[in-house]
Design an enzyme around this catalytic site. Structure first.
Site, PDB file in Angstrom:
ATOM      1  N   HIS A 273     -23.014  -9.885  24.778  1.00 41.33           N
ATOM      2  CA  HIS A 273     -22.274  -8.868  23.984  1.00 41.33           C
ATOM      3  C   HIS A 273     -22.377  -7.509  24.992  1.00 41.33           C
ATOM      4  O   HIS A 273     -23.027  -7.337  25.766  1.00 41.33           O
ATOM      5  CB  HIS A 273     -23.394  -8.482  22.859  1.00 41.33           C
ATOM      6  CG  HIS A 273     -22.873  -7.541  21.771  1.00 41.33           C
ATOM      7  ND1 HIS A 273     -22.980  -6.162  21.869  1.00 41.33           N
ATOM      8  CD2 HIS A 273     -22.309  -8.100  20.700  1.00 41.33           C
ATOM      9  CE1 HIS A 273     -22.285  -5.846  20.750  1.00 41.33           C
ATOM     10  NE2 HIS A 273     -21.998  -6.909  19.955  1.00 41.33           N
ATOM     11  N   ASP A 325     -21.676 -14.034  16.182  1.00 42.16           N
ATOM     12  CA  ASP A 325     -20.853 -15.084  15.747  1.00 42.16           C
ATOM     13  C   ASP A 325     -21.228 -16.429  15.849  1.00 42.16           C
ATOM     14  O   ASP A 325     -20.716 -17.472  15.513  1.00 42.16           O
ATOM     15  CB  ASP A 325     -19.455 -15.021  16.870  1.00 42.16           C
ATOM     16  CG  ASP A 325     -18.874 -13.638  16.297  1.00 42.16           C
ATOM     17  OD1 ASP A 325     -18.330 -13.655  15.218  1.00 42.16           O
ATOM     18  OD2 ASP A 325     -18.389 -12.975  17.097  1.00 42.16           O
TER      19      ASP A 325
HETATM   20  N1  COA Z   1     -20.568 -16.903  28.465  1.00 40.97           N
HETATM   21  C1  COA Z   1     -20.751 -17.285  29.890  1.00 40.97           C
HETATM   22  N2  COA Z   1     -20.708 -16.032  30.727  1.00 40.97           N
HETATM   23  C2  COA Z   1     -20.492 -14.763  29.916  1.00 40.97           C
HETATM   24  C3  COA Z   1     -20.598 -14.637  28.604  1.00 40.97           C
HETATM   25  C4  COA Z   1     -20.489 -15.698  27.911  1.00 40.97           C
HETATM   26  N3  COA Z   1     -20.288 -16.028  26.439  1.00 40.97           N
HETATM   27  N4  COA Z   1     -20.511 -13.486  28.331  1.00 40.97           N
HETATM   28  C5  COA Z   1     -20.459 -12.655  29.468  1.00 40.97           C
HETATM   29  N5  COA Z   1     -20.675 -13.562  30.559  1.00 40.97           N
HETATM   30  C6  COA Z   1     -20.780 -13.394  31.926  1.00 40.97           C
HETATM   31  C7  COA Z   1     -19.482 -12.857  32.533  1.00 40.97           C
HETATM   32  O1  COA Z   1     -18.591 -14.171  33.031  1.00 40.97           O
HETATM   33  C8  COA Z   1     -19.866 -11.933  33.654  1.00 40.97           C
HETATM   34  O2  COA Z   1     -20.174 -12.694  34.605  1.00 40.97           O
HETATM   35  P1  COA Z   1     -20.064 -12.209  36.132  1.00 40.97           P
HETATM   36  O3  COA Z   1     -20.416 -10.823  36.209  1.00 40.97           O
HETATM   37  O4  COA Z   1     -20.390 -13.136  37.073  1.00 40.97           O
HETATM   38  O5  COA Z   1     -18.499 -12.151  36.263  1.00 40.97           O
HETATM   39  C9  COA Z   1     -20.922 -11.179  33.032  1.00 40.97           C
HETATM   40  O6  COA Z   1     -21.292 -12.244  32.192  1.00 40.97           O
HETATM   41  C10 COA Z   1     -20.563  -9.925  32.337  1.00 40.97           C
HETATM   42  O7  COA Z   1     -19.637 -10.151  31.408  1.00 40.97           O
HETATM   43  P2  COA Z   1     -18.456  -8.899  30.971  1.00 40.97           P
HETATM   44  O8  COA Z   1     -17.159  -9.861  30.481  1.00 40.97           O
HETATM   45  O9  COA Z   1     -18.259  -8.136  31.898  1.00 40.97           O
HETATM   46  O10 COA Z   1     -19.111  -8.667  29.783  1.00 40.97           O
HETATM   47  P3  COA Z   1     -18.472  -7.729  28.490  1.00 40.97           P
HETATM   48  O11 COA Z   1     -19.524  -6.661  27.953  1.00 40.97           O
HETATM   49  O12 COA Z   1     -17.230  -7.262  28.862  1.00 40.97           O
HETATM   50  O13 COA Z   1     -18.287  -8.915  27.426  1.00 40.97           O
HETATM   51  C11 COA Z   1     -18.387 -10.137  25.615  1.00 40.97           C
HETATM   52  C12 COA Z   1     -18.715  -8.966  26.157  1.00 40.97           C
HETATM   53  C13 COA Z   1     -18.873 -10.346  24.123  1.00 40.97           C
HETATM   54  C14 COA Z   1     -16.509 -10.179  25.498  1.00 40.97           C
HETATM   55  C15 COA Z   1     -18.681 -11.442  26.296  1.00 40.97           C
HETATM   56  O14 COA Z   1     -19.800 -11.542  26.352  1.00 40.97           O
HETATM   57  C16 COA Z   1     -17.940 -12.829  25.676  1.00 40.97           C
HETATM   58  O15 COA Z   1     -16.801 -12.937  26.315  1.00 40.97           O
HETATM   59  N6  COA Z   1     -18.687 -13.656  24.780  1.00 40.97           N
HETATM   60  C17 COA Z   1     -18.091 -14.516  24.408  1.00 40.97           C
HETATM   61  C18 COA Z   1     -17.083 -14.266  23.075  1.00 40.97           C
HETATM   62  C19 COA Z   1     -17.940 -13.946  21.968  1.00 40.97           C
HETATM   63  O16 COA Z   1     -18.755 -14.434  21.558  1.00 40.97           O
HETATM   64  N7  COA Z   1     -17.654 -12.691  21.389  1.00 40.97           N
HETATM   65  C20 COA Z   1     -18.097 -12.025  20.353  1.00 40.97           C
HETATM   66  C21 COA Z   1     -18.823 -10.890  20.606  1.00 40.97           C
HETATM   67  S1  COA Z   1     -19.604 -10.102  19.097  1.00 40.97           S
END
Ligand code: COA
Length: 389
Positions: A273, A325
């Site tokens: 998140h 989710d």
């Molecule tokens: N599975 C695996 N790795 C994940 C992850 C996940 N669900 N979510 C984040 N990471 C990892 C990223 O790969 C990244 O790793 P790195 O630093 O080695 O490259 C790190 O965690 C940070 O991710 P980042 O995309 O910068 O975080 P964010 O704050 O931008 O993303 C979300 C937040 C929600 C978009 C992200 O956690 C995600 O894509 N989750 C899956 C989709 C989801 O469930 N969305 C619903 C949100 S309520």
């Protein structure tokens, strides 16, 4: 034709630092809700989501979000009546849903139908607080009617007229399945509506505020929000969670599945998140209700076994917790919905928060217009088409 040298420095923004994805940037004030990410807390108008999930109905939360306080009995009864009497969407919009291509995702149909609602509302362009409040009622009430109609039409069934005697959750299930749902199913649906109603400055809420900040109308703002919620990194994640659970198939396969995904740098849906750094407080309520439905024989409990294993493995591999989710996927499945309807199920709840934010935006409006760091060319000499190679 400009003849400036091609190495001319572009304007001032080229030197600005970039907050990618607006991470950590505070862009506005709100009194609607906030997330305390380090503690895993969510409050709506000061009330803890755990209290609201345990004790409130969706109508009560709508009243709280829009008016700022928990309603008394009379105010709650008014809200129930208001929402119940605004459910009809009219034949032209139902025809639009009926005529949608069979392969169109439900969320795309919902986005289009919500936009169409605005065309038929004579108050659509009236931005007075009174008209906006009436539109908030209509949108919150009618998105459920649209979603139920989408659900039925995609199964080759005719939409069912709303039943004004039923509350929002019960009526929604009735409009979907054509019969009165059990008290347990109604409570599960109602809890899901409460849980998803609002959540700080998330991406779709931000969209709704950007659109309304141009003094565009509320239908446009909510249509923007639905388009934003649709993405798999936001409200589209719940659908992907279920697809993933079916792909995994059994609890024993979880470690290999997750390790393979992580090795390919792929994301595990339903985890992580932007703001919560610990457990998302909404997850446990959805889990509890999903477990109750499974115990009552409403669906295959294997889904929950796979989910439980996934939590352990993700904690071990990435120290990462679930988001909202994760368990909504099994809960909605047990209620009888297909995966591609999950994002609209999110929208019919979050519309309460979006409309609250849109009204808040109008009440102290400032155009939202950030800048970008320019990294493109500058000072290029225009070459007429006849002279290009
Ligand atoms: N599975 C695996 N790795 C994940 C992850 C996940 N669900 N979510 C984040 N990471 C990892 C990223 O790969 C990244 O790793 P790195 O630093 O080695 O490259 C790190 O965690 C940070 O991710 P980042 O995309 O910068 O975080 P964010 O704050 O931008 O993303 C979300 C937040 C929600 C978009 C992200 O956690 C995600 O894509 N989750 C899956 C989709 C989801 O469930 N969305 C619903 C949100 S309520």
């Amino acid at each position: 034709m400009s003849d400036r040298p091609s190495n001319q420095k572009p304007a001032d923004d080229s030197k600005s630092s970039v907050a990618a994805g607006l991470k950590g940037v505070v862009v506005a004030q709100t009194a609607t809700s906030t997330v305390f990410g380090e503690e895993g807390r969510l409050i709506f108008r000061g009330y803890d989501i755990h209290d609201l999930a345990d004790h409130s109905t969706f109508e009560e939360v709508v009243s709280l979000l829009w008016d700022g306080d928990l309603p008394n009995r009379a105010e709650l009864a008014d809200m129930v009546t208001l929402l119940a009497r605004e459910r009809e969407v009219g034949k032209p919009v139902l025809d639009l849903i009926r005529s949608a291509p069979a392969e169109a995702p439900p969320m795309a149909i919902l986005r289009t139908a919500t936009s169409a609602l605005g065309q038929y509302d004579p108050e659509a362009e009236d931005l007075s607080p009174e008209a906006n409040r009436r539109k908030a009622v209509k949108l919150t009430s009618r998105l459920a009617t649209l979603t139920a109609a989408i659900f039925r039409c995609r199964r080759g069934q005719e939409p069912i007229a709303p039943d004004p005697a039923l509350n929002h959750a019960a009526n929604f299930l009735f409009m979907c399945f054509g019969e009165r749902a059990s008290a347990q199913a109604v409570r599960a649906m109602d809890m899901a509506l409460v849980i998803h109603a609002e959540q700080g400055f998330n991406a779709s809420t931000f969209s709704s505020r950007v659109t309304s900040a141009t003094l565009s109308d509320m239908y446009s703002a909510i249509t923007s929000a639905i388009g934003t919620l649709k993405g798999p990194l936001h409200g589209g994640a719940n659908q992907r969670v279920l697809e993933m659970l079916y792909e995994v198939g059994s609890p024993e396969r979880v470690p290999d599945y997750i390790d393979a995904k992580l090795a390919k740098k792929e994301r595990i849906m339903g985890f992580g998140h932007r703001v919560y750094k610990v457990e998302d407080p909404r997850g446990r309520h959805l889990k509890q209700v999903a477990e109750e439905l499974a115990a009552a024989g409403q669906g295959d409990p294997t889904l929950l076994d796979i989910q439980s294993r996934m939590i352990d493995v993700m904690q071990d591999r990435k120290g990462m917790a679930i988001n909202v989710d994760f368990y909504s996927a099994s809960l909605y499945t047990y209620l009888g919905f297909p995966a591609d309807l999950f994002p609209p199920l999110f929208a019919i709840s979050r519309v309460a928060g979006w409309t609250s934010h849109v009204m808040e935006q109008y009440s102290a409006n400032v155009l939202i217009r950030p800048r970008a760091q320019y990294i493109g060319h500058s000072g290029r000499r225009y070459v007429p088409i006849a002279d290009r190679g």
